[in-house]
Design a protein around this motif. Structure first.
Motif, mmCIF file in Angstrom:
data_model
loop_
_atom_site.group_PDB
_atom_site.id
_atom_site.type_symbol
_atom_site.label_atom_id
_atom_site.label_comp_id
_atom_site.label_asym_id
_atom_site.label_seq_id
_atom_site.Cartn_x
_atom_site.Cartn_y
_atom_site.Cartn_z
ATOM 1 N N TYR A 44 0.831 -1.278 -0.103
ATOM 2 C CA TYR A 44 0.081 0.004 0.101
ATOM 3 C C TYR A 44 0.736 1.240 -0.093
ATOM 4 O O TYR A 44 1.922 1.543 0.400
ATOM 5 C CB TYR A 44 -1.146 -0.079 1.112
ATOM 6 C CG TYR A 44 -1.835 -1.299 1.446
ATOM 7 C CD1 TYR A 44 -3.229 -1.169 0.254
ATOM 8 C CD2 TYR A 44 -1.576 -2.327 2.060
ATOM 9 C CE1 TYR A 44 -3.879 -2.265 0.299
ATOM 10 C CE2 TYR A 44 -2.142 -3.533 1.998
ATOM 11 C CZ TYR A 44 -3.563 -3.375 1.079
ATOM 12 O OH TYR A 44 -4.251 -4.496 1.211
ATOM 13 N N ILE A 45 0.258 2.410 -0.456
ATOM 14 C CA ILE A 45 0.775 3.672 -0.458
ATOM 15 C C ILE A 45 0.589 4.263 0.951
ATOM 16 O O ILE A 45 -0.517 4.422 1.487
ATOM 17 C CB ILE A 45 0.224 4.650 -1.405
ATOM 18 C CG1 ILE A 45 0.146 4.073 -2.833
ATOM 19 C CG2 ILE A 45 0.817 6.122 -1.195
ATOM 20 C CD1 ILE A 45 -0.713 4.669 -3.873
ATOM 21 N N ALA A 46 1.838 4.427 1.657
ATOM 22 C CA ALA A 46 1.847 4.812 3.005
ATOM 23 C C ALA A 46 1.683 6.296 3.241
ATOM 24 O O ALA A 46 1.027 6.725 3.903
ATOM 25 C CB ALA A 46 2.962 4.243 3.927
ATOM 26 N N ASP A 47 2.606 6.993 2.322
ATOM 27 C CA ASP A 47 2.626 8.387 2.424
ATOM 28 C C ASP A 47 3.359 9.152 1.133
ATOM 29 O O ASP A 47 3.646 8.329 0.216
ATOM 30 C CB ASP A 47 3.398 8.978 3.535
ATOM 31 C CG ASP A 47 3.041 10.430 4.119
ATOM 32 O OD1 ASP A 47 2.228 11.159 3.480
ATOM 33 O OD2 ASP A 47 3.461 10.627 5.204
ATOM 34 N N PHE A 48 3.183 10.318 0.863
ATOM 35 C CA PHE A 48 3.776 10.950 -0.236
ATOM 36 C C PHE A 48 4.050 12.417 0.037
ATOM 37 O O PHE A 48 3.354 12.939 1.005
ATOM 38 C CB PHE A 48 3.099 10.754 -1.522
ATOM 39 C CG PHE A 48 1.768 11.241 -1.449
ATOM 40 C CD1 PHE A 48 1.149 12.532 -1.473
ATOM 41 C CD2 PHE A 48 0.560 10.391 -1.310
ATOM 42 C CE1 PHE A 48 -0.229 12.920 -1.458
ATOM 43 C CE2 PHE A 48 -0.908 10.533 -0.943
ATOM 44 C CZ PHE A 48 -1.117 11.890 -1.205
ATOM 45 N N GLY A 49 4.956 13.057 -0.731
ATOM 46 C CA GLY A 49 4.990 14.493 -0.330
ATOM 47 C C GLY A 49 6.291 15.148 -1.434
ATOM 48 O O GLY A 49 6.570 14.366 -2.102
ATOM 49 N N THR A 50 6.483 16.249 -1.039
ATOM 50 C CA THR A 50 7.770 16.846 -1.970
ATOM 51 C C THR A 50 9.164 16.773 -1.171
ATOM 52 O O THR A 50 9.080 16.401 0.290
ATOM 53 C CB THR A 50 7.348 18.087 -2.198
ATOM 54 O OG1 THR A 50 7.009 19.116 -0.797
ATOM 55 C CG2 THR A 50 6.079 18.650 -2.976
ATOM 56 N N MET A 51 10.098 16.747 -2.036
ATOM 57 C CA MET A 51 11.683 16.519 -1.469
ATOM 58 C C MET A 51 11.891 17.218 -0.157
ATOM 59 O O MET A 51 12.689 16.827 0.467
ATOM 60 C CB MET A 51 12.241 16.545 -2.514
ATOM 61 C CG MET A 51 12.340 15.188 -3.527
ATOM 62 S SD MET A 51 12.334 13.570 -2.695
ATOM 63 C CE MET A 51 14.034 13.486 -2.371
ATOM 64 N N ASP A 52 11.364 18.554 -0.115
ATOM 65 C CA ASP A 52 11.885 19.357 0.983
ATOM 66 C C ASP A 52 11.277 18.809 2.330
ATOM 67 O O ASP A 52 12.032 19.182 3.491
ATOM 68 C CB ASP A 52 11.045 20.856 0.932
ATOM 69 C CG ASP A 52 9.686 20.782 0.606
ATOM 70 O OD1 ASP A 52 9.077 19.736 0.296
ATOM 71 O OD2 ASP A 52 8.859 21.772 0.858
ATOM 72 N N CYS A 53 10.510 17.621 2.392
ATOM 73 C CA CYS A 53 10.090 17.234 3.697
ATOM 74 C C CYS A 53 10.451 15.573 3.660
ATOM 75 O O CYS A 53 9.369 14.808 3.867
ATOM 76 C CB CYS A 53 8.773 17.640 4.078
ATOM 77 S SG CYS A 53 7.478 17.006 2.861
ATOM 78 N N VAL A 54 11.103 15.015 2.745
ATOM 79 C CA VAL A 54 11.450 13.714 2.562
ATOM 80 C C VAL A 54 11.732 12.899 3.901
ATOM 81 O O VAL A 54 12.556 13.495 4.485
ATOM 82 C CB VAL A 54 12.356 13.374 1.254
ATOM 83 C CG1 VAL A 54 13.678 13.551 1.829
ATOM 84 C CG2 VAL A 54 12.224 11.790 0.914
ATOM 85 N N PRO A 55 11.130 11.704 4.038
ATOM 86 C CA PRO A 55 11.541 10.952 5.456
ATOM 87 C C PRO A 55 12.854 10.402 5.473
ATOM 88 O O PRO A 55 13.435 10.041 4.236
ATOM 89 C CB PRO A 55 10.363 10.046 5.433
ATOM 90 C CG PRO A 55 9.760 9.853 4.164
ATOM 91 C CD PRO A 55 9.877 11.173 3.447
ATOM 92 N N ASP A 56 13.380 10.669 6.350
ATOM 93 C CA ASP A 56 14.783 9.986 6.527
ATOM 94 C C ASP A 56 14.704 8.813 7.208
ATOM 95 O O ASP A 56 14.738 8.517 8.075
ATOM 96 C CB ASP A 56 15.691 10.621 7.607
ATOM 97 C CG ASP A 56 17.063 10.485 7.654
ATOM 98 O OD1 ASP A 56 17.322 9.811 6.837
ATOM 99 O OD2 ASP A 56 17.805 10.904 8.646
ATOM 100 N N LEU A 57 14.861 7.621 6.408
ATOM 101 C CA LEU A 57 14.594 6.327 6.763
ATOM 102 C C LEU A 57 15.739 5.435 6.290
ATOM 103 O O LEU A 57 16.261 5.370 5.019
ATOM 104 C CB LEU A 57 13.198 5.812 6.018
ATOM 105 C CG LEU A 57 11.948 6.418 6.307
ATOM 106 C CD1 LEU A 57 10.797 5.791 5.365
ATOM 107 C CD2 LEU A 57 11.481 6.201 7.834
ATOM 108 N N LYS A 58 16.125 4.438 7.192
ATOM 109 C CA LYS A 58 17.420 3.667 6.915
ATOM 110 C C LYS A 58 16.721 2.266 6.757
ATOM 111 O O LYS A 58 15.629 1.834 6.997
ATOM 112 C CB LYS A 58 17.939 3.620 8.174
ATOM 113 C CG LYS A 58 18.594 5.022 8.699
ATOM 114 C CD LYS A 58 19.934 5.550 8.163
ATOM 115 C CE LYS A 58 20.326 6.828 8.590
ATOM 116 N NZ LYS A 58 19.549 8.109 8.250
#
Ligand code: NIG
Ligand code: FE
Length: 412
Positions: A44-58
């Motif tokens: 599923y699609i969990a989230d989306f947005g613009t690159m200025d607020c991209v999540p920092d995920l490892k």
């Protein structure tokens, strides 16, 4: 698995708030984010947005989509991709001057495919059909409706629907099955229509319902095929088993069928190459989605569905392939979108709306498919590097798809 798509140059069909379908002037708007990301969790699609607020995920899979467009996978709401053999001979006959109707009157057409289907065993039909399904997945289709209608016997119709069921079980694409026993009158019933309708209503439908093989019911409402009254009988019989109708209508002649379909609460009316003002009026304000099939118009050299007139009248419009051996031996939604732009004068925005969210509506799945919305299935197309999504219909016939994601997984 968690996947993050980053640096997407255009993320199309972003709908924060769920919409069922888009109609009329609203079709010209295709909401999009530039320089965007999409987060996929599982299917599923969990989230989306613009690159200025991209999540920092490892420790997740990341796909860099620089220079690429991402959009919902196509929702192809009208196909007959389960069939046996082909009709290449008829194709050459038409090049040599015969019309579709002339070929059908000589025992070709649907009856030709019915003969082949009834002669083939279920496994053969399954293996021929799965090749077509895999092919359209690679071309970006993430949800598809598949009809029966080349059996025209109890055994033949069940064979087709069981093949569709196996495809549903074995592939990640969303599949809806439509029972189209009322596709043509078999030769034995040419002079006895009511006996064939009895077979549909009293033998085919109960067995299909018992096995849970169909989601929708269809009929070919056309001069020389099923009349308005005969189609109404089929729609009413389907309703008893909770099968909404999706009807082939107005392909060659306008005989008042659309009004009857709307009256019966049809989910969609498909083809509409010939459309009267009365037909448009009947559709206005209804829940019935009109569906255009431009590849069929292209292949048969018949008129295109009058999209501009319909959209100007405030109607919604969906686009589908009609993938079948006789009138559209192509399941390529990219070609459909391009042809809608080039021949029907739909704007690229309108065409993408028609091939995604409105196609999903015409299959009853717009709650779960057809847009970039949190919680919907992660069915996505990632294009090759392109200047904008306009390049897709502009370069008609080219394959500008790099990757297809279905239920969160990249298909190869
Ligand atoms: O959608 N028009 C009716 N049915 C199919 C064609 C079937 C055939 O020729 O095999 C269609 O075009
Ligand atoms: Fe069709």
């Amino acid at each position: 698995m968690t996947t993050l798509l980053t640096n997407i140059s255009q993320l199309l069909q972003v709908r924060e708030i769920h919409v069922d379908k888009v109609s009329g002037a609203d079709m010209a708007t295709l909401p999009m984010l530039e320089n965007a990301w999409v987060l996929i969790e599982g299917a599923y699609i969990a989230d989306f947005g613009t690159m200025d607020c991209v999540p920092d995920l490892k420790n997740i899979r990341k796909i860099d989509c620089s220079g690429r467009v991402v959009l919902p996978a196509w929702c192809d709401s009208h196909t007959h991709l389960v069939y046996a053999g082909n009709r290449i001979g008829e194709f050459v006959d038409r090049i040599n001057g015969l019309s579709y109707v002339e070929i059908a009157n000589r025992g070709g057409g649907i009856l030709n495919s019915a003969k082949k289907l009834n002669e083939a065993d279920e496994d053969t039909v399954y293996h021929e059909s799965k090749i077509r399904l895999e092919q359209i997945m690679r071309l970006g289709t993430g949800a598809v409706e598949i009809k029966s209608g080349y059996g025209l016997t109890v055994a033949g119709e069940l064979k087709m629907l069981r093949v569709i069921k196996r495809l549903k079980e074995n592939y990640p694409v969303a599949i809806k099955a439509t029972f189209l026993g009322a596709h043509a009158f078999p030769s034995d019933f040419k002079e006895n229509h009511s006996a064939y309708l009895d077979l549909i209503v009293n033998e085919m439908l109960p067995e299909i319902a018992k096995e849970g093989l169909a989601d929708y019911i269809d009929a070919f409402l056309e001069t020389g095929y099923f009349s308005v009254a005969e189609t109404e009988q089929v729609m009413a019989a389907g309703k008893k088993y909770n099968l909404l109708s999706k009807i082939h209508v107005n392909q060659f002649t306008a005989i008042g069928g659309i009004e009857a379909c709307v009256k019966h609460g049809a989910l969609s009316v498909d083809h509409l190459e010939v459309l009267t003002d009365n037909d448009i009026e009947a559709l206005s304000g209804s829940g019935t989605m009109p569906v255009a099939l431009p590849s069929c118009s292209y292949f048969l050299s018949i008129p295109y569905t009058p999209a501009r007139k319909m959209i100007a009248a405030g109607l919604p419009l969906a686009l589908a392939t009609d993938y079948n051996p006789g009138t559209t031996p192509s399941g390529n939604m990219n070609f459909v979108v391009a042809t809608a732009c080039i021949k029907m004068k739909m704007t690229p925005e309108e065409a993408v709306n028609a091939a995604t969210i409105n196609g999903a509506y015409a299959m009853g799945i717009s709650q779960t498919h057809g847009s970039i919305t949190k919680g919907k299935h992660a069915n996505l197309i990632i294009t090759k590097p392109v200047t904008s999504f306009y390049q897709l219909p502009y370069e008609f016939g080219n394959n500008n798809i790099e990757d297809v994601i279905i239920n969160g997984e990249i298909i190869s």
